[in-house]
Motif scaffolding. Structure first.
Motif, PDB file in Angstrom:
ATOM      1  N   GLU A  79       0.826  -1.201   0.000  1.00 53.25           N
ATOM      2  CA  GLU A  79       0.000   0.000   0.000  1.00 53.25           C
ATOM      3  C   GLU A  79       0.862   1.254   0.000  1.00 53.25           C
ATOM      4  O   GLU A  79       0.568   2.225  -0.704  1.00 53.25           O
ATOM      5  N   VAL A  80       1.943   1.232   0.784  1.00 50.13           N
ATOM      6  CA  VAL A  80       2.836   2.389   0.832  1.00 50.13           C
ATOM      7  C   VAL A  80       3.485   2.625  -0.525  1.00 50.13           C
ATOM      8  O   VAL A  80       3.544   3.760  -1.019  1.00 50.13           O
ATOM      9  N   ALA A  81       3.977   1.571  -1.154  1.00 46.51           N
ATOM     10  CA  ALA A  81       4.614   1.715  -2.463  1.00 46.51           C
ATOM     11  C   ALA A  81       3.631   2.253  -3.496  1.00 46.51           C
ATOM     12  O   ALA A  81       3.989   3.101  -4.327  1.00 46.51           O
ATOM     13  N   GLN A  82       2.393   1.796  -3.449  1.00 45.89           N
ATOM     14  CA  GLN A  82       1.388   2.290  -4.392  1.00 45.89           C
ATOM     15  C   GLN A  82       1.131   3.776  -4.176  1.00 45.89           C
ATOM     16  O   GLN A  82       1.041   4.548  -5.141  1.00 45.89           O
ATOM     17  N   GLN A  83       1.033   4.192  -2.915  1.00 44.24           N
ATOM     18  CA  GLN A  83       0.836   5.612  -2.612  1.00 44.24           C
ATOM     19  C   GLN A  83       1.992   6.445  -3.146  1.00 44.24           C
ATOM     20  O   GLN A  83       1.780   7.517  -3.730  1.00 44.24           O
ATOM     21  N   LEU A  84       3.205   5.957  -2.961  1.00 50.97           N
ATOM     22  CA  LEU A  84       4.374   6.697  -3.432  1.00 50.97           C
ATOM     23  C   LEU A  84       4.392   6.776  -4.952  1.00 50.97           C
ATOM     24  O   LEU A  84       4.700   7.837  -5.520  1.00 50.97           O
ATOM     25  N   ARG A  85       4.086   5.681  -5.622  1.00 51.26           N
ATOM     26  CA  ARG A  85       4.048   5.694  -7.094  1.00 51.26           C
ATOM     27  C   ARG A  85       3.031   6.708  -7.602  1.00 51.26           C
ATOM     28  O   ARG A  85       3.285   7.434  -8.575  1.00 51.26           O
ATOM     29  N   GLU A  86       1.874   6.761  -6.958  1.00 49.87           N
ATOM     30  CA  GLU A  86       0.842   7.707  -7.387  1.00 49.87           C
ATOM     31  C   GLU A  86       1.299   9.144  -7.184  1.00 49.87           C
ATOM     32  O   GLU A  86       1.009  10.009  -8.016  1.00 49.87           O
ATOM     33  N   ARG A  87       2.011   9.402  -6.113  1.00 49.60           N
ATOM     34  CA  ARG A  87       2.496  10.760  -5.840  1.00 49.60           C
ATOM     35  C   ARG A  87       3.599  11.157  -6.816  1.00 49.60           C
ATOM     36  O   ARG A  87       3.680  12.309  -7.256  1.00 49.60           O
ATOM     37  N   ILE A  88       4.441  10.197  -7.161  1.00 47.69           N
ATOM     38  CA  ILE A  88       5.572  10.477  -8.058  1.00 47.69           C
ATOM     39  C   ILE A  88       5.111  10.619  -9.505  1.00 47.69           C
ATOM     40  O   ILE A  88       5.583  11.486 -10.246  1.00 47.69           O
ATOM     41  N   GLY A  89       4.203   9.750  -9.929  1.00 50.23           N
ATOM     42  CA  GLY A  89       3.753   9.757 -11.317  1.00 50.23           C
ATOM     43  C   GLY A  89       4.899   9.470 -12.267  1.00 50.23           C
ATOM     44  O   GLY A  89       5.747   8.616 -11.998  1.00 50.23           O
ATOM     45  N   ASP A  90       4.952  10.203 -13.385  1.00 49.10           N
ATOM     46  CA  ASP A  90       6.016   9.984 -14.367  1.00 49.10           C
ATOM     47  C   ASP A  90       7.104  11.058 -14.288  1.00 49.10           C
ATOM     48  O   ASP A  90       7.904  11.220 -15.203  1.00 49.10           O
ATOM     49  N   ARG A  91       7.151  11.784 -13.179  1.00 48.06           N
ATOM     50  CA  ARG A  91       8.159  12.826 -13.017  1.00 48.06           C
ATOM     51  C   ARG A  91       9.550  12.221 -12.878  1.00 48.06           C
ATOM     52  O   ARG A  91       9.704  11.116 -12.360  1.00 48.06           O
TER      53      ARG A  91
END
Length: 340
Positions: A241-253
């Motif tokens: 869940e934490v990794a998914q949250q981080l991926r969503e925050r980072i996006g493709d930046r």
């Protein structure tokens, strides 16, 4: 010592390469040369000069710890990580990748920074990082204390513009000054925010815990744009869940990852300058990093390994595996971009 066999150097030392091979030059073959023999480059990879100075990922050490506020010793961290990395193998099953076959990774040695002048050291690290990035390589930097994150971010932002930042640490490292000094291991991300190096829509601390100077520390950190995932959050919510949250925050930046090894609990990383109870396990850290697959990781650092306090190389081993996972992420992305 002479070379009576007259073999090419990479064959004599067991590097995984044949005369017909045109792909990346990989690590020393441990079936031919025991892991405890030979120079301790990261993961037993070739030196930068052995690949003609051209590499996709440059592993570089910065033996500098003048910016610490408590226990010194991280100047010896890079070489301790290199020694521990002798046990790494070329196939990474957790990411289903052979990173050193996907892209050229080489050990670029150390950036020698002035231990008596922090300002000069920061400039030296930035200039050296600029040169490596201008060559087309990505950086996997082994510290050293966290002061070095600022010049590294300056170099990365010069190339990519403001970057997303994922910061694994027990501490915020967004304080203003220590004893009037603006450049220390507790201030790099405040300076980076002030200098416009960071994409303020995609900033995250992971693993933060322990006492602070006051609630204003959190308030000021939030104003800079940081989100916080505490070590307790990781325990309660789980790594997926934490990794998914981080991926969503980072996006493709474009993403820069900075890992202070004290993000781990002292049971998993005693060899560090400012340990805090209640940290991540090494397994949690590695799994979160693996969960970043697909992110646009442009460079990373791993800092604050202080081998003088490291019992049985526990910290150095954890650090070597952390750098391996980060390097694998970069190599996978490089290979994927070439196929696209």
């Amino acid at each position: 010592m002479s070379n009576p066999s007259h073999e090419p150097a990479h064959e004599q030392t067991g590097h995984r390469r044949t005369a017909q091979q045109t792909g990346p030059r990989g690590p020393v073959d441990s079936s031919r040369v025991p892991r405890y023999a030979g120079p301790a480059t990261f993961a037993r990879l070739p030196r930068l000069d052995e690949v003609g100075g051209a590499t996709d990922v440059a592993v570089v050490g910065v033996p500098f710890d003048t910016g610490v506020s408590y226990r010194p010793g991280a100047r010896f961290g890079g070489n301790a990580i290199r020694e521990a990395s002798r046990l790494l193998r070329p196939y990474n099953p957790a990411q289903d990748a052979s990173p050193f076959a996907l892209a050229q990774v080489a050990d670029a040695g150390d950036i020698a920074a002035n231990p008596f002048d922090i300002n000069e050291a920061v400039e030296t690290v930035q200039a050296a990082a600029d040169g490596i990035l201008d060559s087309g390589a990505r950086l996997m930097t082994l510290g050293g204390d966290h002061t070095i994150a600022l010049p590294l971010l300056r170099a990365v932002a010069r190339k990519h513009g403001p970057v997303a930042l994922l910061h694994f640490d027990a501490h915020l490292d967004t304080w203003d000054t220590y004893f009037g000094a603006a450049y220390t291991h507790g201030t790099p991300f405040r300076r980076a925010a002030e200098e416009g190096l960071l994409d303020t829509s995609a900033l995250s601390h992971v693993g933060v815990r322990g006492p602070l100077y006051g609630k204003k520390d959190l308030d000021e950190d939030e104003r800079m744009g940081f989100g916080i995932v505490t070590s307790a959050d990781v325990m309660r919510r789980g790594v997926d869940e934490v990794a998914q949250q981080l991926r969503e925050r980072i996006g493709d930046r474009p993403l820069y990852v900075s890992v202070d090894i004290d993000v781990l609990d002292p049971a998993h990383a005693p060899g560090t300058g400012t340990p805090e109870a209640g940290g991540l396990t090494s397994r949690e850290l590695l799994e979160i990093l693996r969960g970043l697959a697909g992110c646009h990781l442009v460079s990373a650092d791993l800092v604050e390994v202080a081998p003088a306090y490291d019992h049985a190389e526990i910290t150095s081993v954890a650090a070597s595996h952390t750098a391996y996972e980060l390097t694998t992420l970069m190599c996978r992305q490089i290979a994927g971009a070439r196929k696209a």
